[in-house]
Design an enzyme around this catalytic site. Structure first.
Site, PDB file in Angstrom:
ATOM      1  N   HIS A  93       0.862  -1.189   0.000  1.00 37.60           N
ATOM      2  CA  HIS A  93       0.000   0.000   0.000  1.00 37.60           C
ATOM      3  C   HIS A  93       0.898   1.240   0.000  1.00 37.60           C
ATOM      4  O   HIS A  93       1.956   1.251   0.631  1.00 37.60           O
ATOM      5  CB  HIS A  93      -0.915  -0.025   1.234  1.00 37.60           C
TER       6      HIS A  93
ATOM      7  N   GLU B 214      -4.120   2.273  -7.300  1.00 38.29           N
ATOM      8  CA  GLU B 214      -4.473   3.332  -6.357  1.00 38.29           C
ATOM      9  C   GLU B 214      -3.613   4.571  -6.597  1.00 38.29           C
ATOM     10  O   GLU B 214      -2.502   4.680  -6.052  1.00 38.29           O
ATOM     11  CB  GLU B 214      -4.247   2.855  -4.920  1.00 38.29           C
TER      12      GLU B 214
HETATM   13  P1  PGA Z   1      -9.739   5.718   0.628  1.00 35.25           P
HETATM   14  O1  PGA Z   1      -8.515   4.731   0.810  1.00 35.25           O
HETATM   15  O2  PGA Z   1     -10.916   4.907   0.143  1.00 35.25           O
HETATM   16  O3  PGA Z   1      -9.976   6.317   1.993  1.00 35.25           O
HETATM   17  O4  PGA Z   1      -9.345   6.746  -0.385  1.00 35.25           O
HETATM   18  C1  PGA Z   1      -8.269   3.701  -0.101  1.00 35.25           C
HETATM   19  C2  PGA Z   1      -6.976   3.009   0.228  1.00 35.25           C
HETATM   20  O5  PGA Z   1      -6.016   3.689   0.632  1.00 35.25           O
HETATM   21  O6  PGA Z   1      -6.866   1.785   0.124  1.00 35.25           O
END
Ligand code: PGA
Length: 223
Positions: free
Chosen positions: A93, A149
């Site tokens: 992540h 992401e």
């Molecule tokens: P968020 O986070 O939905 O709060 O933007 C997603 C993530 O970091 O996995």
């Protein structure tokens, strides 16, 4: 393929909070047949939630794993230790890459550990160089899930343009040969359907933290 909705609670919720969340959801998530749901609590809440969701359709995931095997690595938690309590493990992540200096090599080592333990990695990538670094894993990625992401979309309330997500999902599938690519970054009940048109599911942070809201989001996708 059923959409995969992964709730990433990040560093939120004590064990008591996690139990209250599950109680608030009741059997709501188990009833949803058209989606797959994975909850990712902190390490300490995993065994408790594992007991509460036993023999249900709700799956669990860890938010991290050690890059090493069991041994003299104080504070680390191995894939072998997590295996009895979950099926998925989030790896790489961007918050870990940023705050915990997690390198591309460590991410790849973690993927190897998770695959060796017969668990499914959910590998987070935010740009093309992170995708390329995974290419050396090749056969290890057969059943992996990848989550695209973009950094600016995480926790900002500004999700990525769906066209960009569409292009990145296609690129990830082509380069890595994976079949499941999720989108993550400010996904909520209002926009999730848009992203499910161009991806195979979502990694959901903020919008997964309140039990009733997350259940409502899941129900809206389940139809
Ligand atoms: P968020 O986070 O939905 O709060 O933007 C997603 C993530 O970091 O996995």
């Amino acid at each position: 393929m059923k959409p995969l909705l992964v709730a990433n609670w990040k560093m939120n919720k004590t064990v008591v909070d996690a139990i209250e969340y599950v109680q608030a959801i009741g059997d709501g998530l188990e009833m949803l047949r058209n989606i797959e749901v994975v909850l990712c609590p902190s390490y300490v809440a995993l065994p408790v939630l594992d007991g509460l969701f036993k023999d249900t359709r709700v799956k669990l995931g860890a938010q991290n794993v050690s890059a090493w095997k069991n041994g003299a690595k104080t504070g680390e938690v191995s894939a072998e230790m997590l295996k009895p309590h979950c099926q998925y493990i989030i790896i790489g992540h961007s918050e870990r890459r940023l705050h915990c200096a997690e390198s591309l090599t460590m991410v790849n080592d973690k993927v190897k550990r998770v695959v060796q333990a017969s668990l499914t990695p959910i590998i987070c990538v935010s740009n093309e160089s992170e995708i390329e670094a995974l290419m050396e894993l090749d056969d290890k990625l057969a059943d992996a899930v990848v989550a695209f992401e973009p950094l600016e979309a995480i926790g900002s309330g500004q999700p990525s343009d769906p066209k960009t997500v569409d292009a990145m999902v296609k690129l990830i599938k082509k380069r890595l040969g994976v079949s499941k690519v999720l989108y993550g970054g400010s996904v909520d009940q209002g926009n999730i359907r848009t992203y499910l048109k161009v991806s195979d599911g979502a990694l959901i942070g903020g919008a997964s933290l309140v039990a009733k809201d997350f259940l409502a989001l899941c129900q809206s996708v389940n139809g």
